[in-house]
Design a protein around this motif. Structure first.
Motif, PDB file in Angstrom:
ATOM      1  N   TYR A  92       0.093  -0.062  -5.024  1.00 36.02           N
ATOM      2  CA  TYR A  92      -0.628   1.163  -5.363  1.00 36.02           C
ATOM      3  C   TYR A  92      -1.202   1.761  -4.092  1.00 36.02           C
ATOM      4  O   TYR A  92      -0.749   1.435  -2.987  1.00 36.02           O
ATOM      5  N   TYR A  93      -2.189   2.651  -4.199  1.00 34.38           N
ATOM      6  CA  TYR A  93      -2.731   3.384  -3.061  1.00 34.38           C
ATOM      7  C   TYR A  93      -4.170   2.938  -2.824  1.00 34.38           C
ATOM      8  O   TYR A  93      -4.969   2.949  -3.763  1.00 34.38           O
TER       9      TYR A  93
ATOM     10  N   ARG B 134      -1.146   8.396  -7.147  1.00 29.52           N
ATOM     11  CA  ARG B 134      -0.505   9.699  -7.009  1.00 29.52           C
ATOM     12  C   ARG B 134       0.704   9.761  -7.937  1.00 29.52           C
ATOM     13  O   ARG B 134       1.390   8.752  -8.108  1.00 29.52           O
TER      14      ARG B 134
ATOM     15  N   ARG C 266       0.285   4.180   0.011  1.00 30.61           N
ATOM     16  CA  ARG C 266      -0.191   5.240   0.896  1.00 30.61           C
ATOM     17  C   ARG C 266       0.766   5.431   2.072  1.00 30.61           C
ATOM     18  O   ARG C 266       0.871   6.534   2.628  1.00 30.61           O
TER      19      ARG C 266
ATOM     20  N   ASN D 177       0.860  -1.189   0.000  1.00 30.38           N
ATOM     21  CA  ASN D 177       0.000   0.000   0.000  1.00 30.38           C
ATOM     22  C   ASN D 177       0.893   1.234   0.000  1.00 30.38           C
ATOM     23  O   ASN D 177       1.434   1.627   1.043  1.00 30.38           O
TER      24      ASN D 177
END
Length: 508
Positions: free
Chosen positions: A357-358, A431, A81, A79
């Motif tokens: 990914y996020y 992002r 994020r 993740n």
């Protein structure tokens, strides 16, 4: 999480479509022994070079520092994020003795730390600014000598390696689809997959685990030795009680299965209601996941419609797929079915390989009888209001029940028994393609969708293998009536909360 890439047979294997989770984790939080020591020393968390050298001598796989090659590759979480949190060093453990060396070192240095196997912790709990204890070199899965059907899995093994060995042995367990998930986090939080209605949760098949506890001891926990700790490790979540260095699992013969993927793009509310109602009555040999996929902003521009799909498998049964799907079978616009194929060949069809990914995922448990037409209509209303990002998102229903419900909620730490569906809603983004404002809107949409649908359906709880940093009262949501007993186990093995993170169980 909906986005995936197909893997080849060569790089295969299976781990649950995002279940799971990186294994154990620890942060520098108020109340922990390390936090107290850091406060007393003025918060100094910068060991001298000699300390790092001492650690490297005690860890078989060595220690990576930020200036070393491959440091960024090893520390990157699934993740993204949480990818901005970089560790000060990465200890690459090969043996349980290496883990003990790390525990002694973080105590001596008052250093925060986290433990990682696959790096798939949804809430970033396998990241740290301190020492990252990397278990990936402690990998392997072998049959237990003299014990038919038992397999010992080392604590850093990712699911692809576990299931390659299962394939060699002609065996299987309850498993998932994502090939890079760490087996430790998957097993400790419960472990879901298409076999769970036939065999139970993956944690139901755990027969023993070895771990290093907060005082540096190496323990074996099973039904006879440290039985309370064994109970807690069967669904109590990674990172709470120690660092698990191996797992002994009861396996099942890998017998032929029928695998399938069915798709609908019209009359979706009616189809979804029929599926949730009729599939809940399926035999235990049937396992499925329903996904309603909401297109990305680019796909919307290209007129890609909302779609509904069911992916799953059927072990040998008196019922056929046509019988099970009943009134939705003829409505499906696309049917891909592979009948009676060798088990692991069937898993090739079902497997998913993902890239970092996020994302954020929210989950709850539902019973089919309480999912009304109005609730279904609300789901699709919320889908239409999704602030589209550059990635598609899904709301999904993992089919539970069957053998899961034949275990009492208090028999193991995994408490979520007696439901038909595990419901999840994604928020996915990329992002810098998606703006901060768009991401905030998407997360707000996700929360409101979740709250509204839970209210309409009487959904309860949340899956601890899908940790949600925004979840209110996560303690009760993850552990329910088992929370008090888990807190007592925590008090027995880690009273000072050496092992702690934002959603860690606290000692009684």
């Amino acid at each position: 999480m909906a986005f995936g890439l197909q893997s080849s047979r060569r790089n295969f294997l299976v781990g649950m479509g995002r279940f799971a989770a990186a294994a154990e984790v620890v942060r520098l939080l108020p109340g922990s022994a390390i936090a107290a020591e850091a406060a007393e020393t003025g918060g100094a968390l910068c060991p001298p070079p000699s300390a790092w050298s001492d650690l490297a001598r005690g860890v078989s796989g060595g220690v990576l520092r930020p200036e070393d090659p491959f440091f960024a590759d090893v520390c990157r979480p699934n993740n993204l994020r949480y990818g901005a949190t970089l560790p000060a060093g990465i200890a690459r453990c090969v043996t349980a003795s290496d883990v003990q060396s790390c525990i002694r070192w973080v105590k001596d240095q008052a250093m925060p730390f986290a433990v990682r196997s696959g790096g798939h912790n949804y809430a970033g709990f396998s990241t740290t600014p301190g020492l990252l204890i990397d278990m990936s070199k402690m990998a392997g899965a072998e049959p237990v000598a003299g014990r038919d059907g038992l397999v010992r899995v080392l604590g850093g093994t990712i699911n692809s390696l576990v299931y390659k060995q299962m394939e060699r042995l002609g065996r299987t367990i309850t498993h998932g689809r994502c090939d890079t998930v760490g087996a430790a986090g998957f097993l400790l939080g419960g472990g879901i997959g298409f076999n769970m209605r036939k065999f139970g949760m993956a944690s139901d098949l755990l027969r023993a685990t070895e771990l290093v506890t907060a005082d540096g001891s190496r323990l074996t926990a099973d039904a006879d030795r440290d039985s309370a700790l064994y109970w807690a490790c069967r669904g109590g979540g990674g990172g709470n009680f120690g660092i698990n260095t191996s797992f002994t699992l009861e396996t099942r013969p890998a017998e032929p299965v029928t695998v399938f993927n069915l798709t609908w793009t019209t009359d979706l509310p009616r189809v979804l209601k029929l599926l949730l109602t009729e599939l809940a009555e399926a035999p235990d040999e049937f396992g499925s996941k329903i996904s309603v996929t909401i297109p990305s902003w680019q796909e919307r521009c290209d007129k890609v419609p909302l779609s509904l799909s069911v992916l799953g498998q059927l072990h040998t049964s008196k019922a056929t797929l046509k019988d099970i799907f009943a009134s939705t079978w003829e409505l499906a616009e696309r049917k891909v079915v592979k009948e009676n194929v060798p088990y692991w060949q069937g898993q090739d069809f079902l497997t998913e390989t993902t890239f970092p990914y996020y994302y954020q995922e929210k989950s709850s448990y539902m019973t089919a009888a309480r999912i009304s037409d109005e609730a279904i209509a609300a789901m699709f209303d919320w889908a239409a209001r999704m602030p589209a990002t550059s990635m598609p998102v899904s709301f999904k229903f993992f089919q539970v029940g069957g053998a899961i419900d034949r275990v009492e909620p208090t028999a193991t730490a995994y408490v979520h028994r007696g439901y038909d569906w595990l419901f999840t809603i994604e928020a996915n983004w990329w992002r810098p393609t998606d703006s901060v404002l768009l991401i905030e809107r998407a997360l707000e949409w996700q929360q409101r969708f979740y709250d509204d649908v839970n209210r309409r359906t009487g959904a309860a709880g949340a899956f601890q293998n899908f940790p949600d940093p925004s979840l209110a009262d996560w303690q009760r949501a993850y552990y329910g009536e088992n929370l008090a007993r888990l807190a007592r186990v925590k008090a027995a093995v880690d009273p000072a909360m050496l092992f702690t993170f934002a959603q860690a169980i606290r000692p009684a």
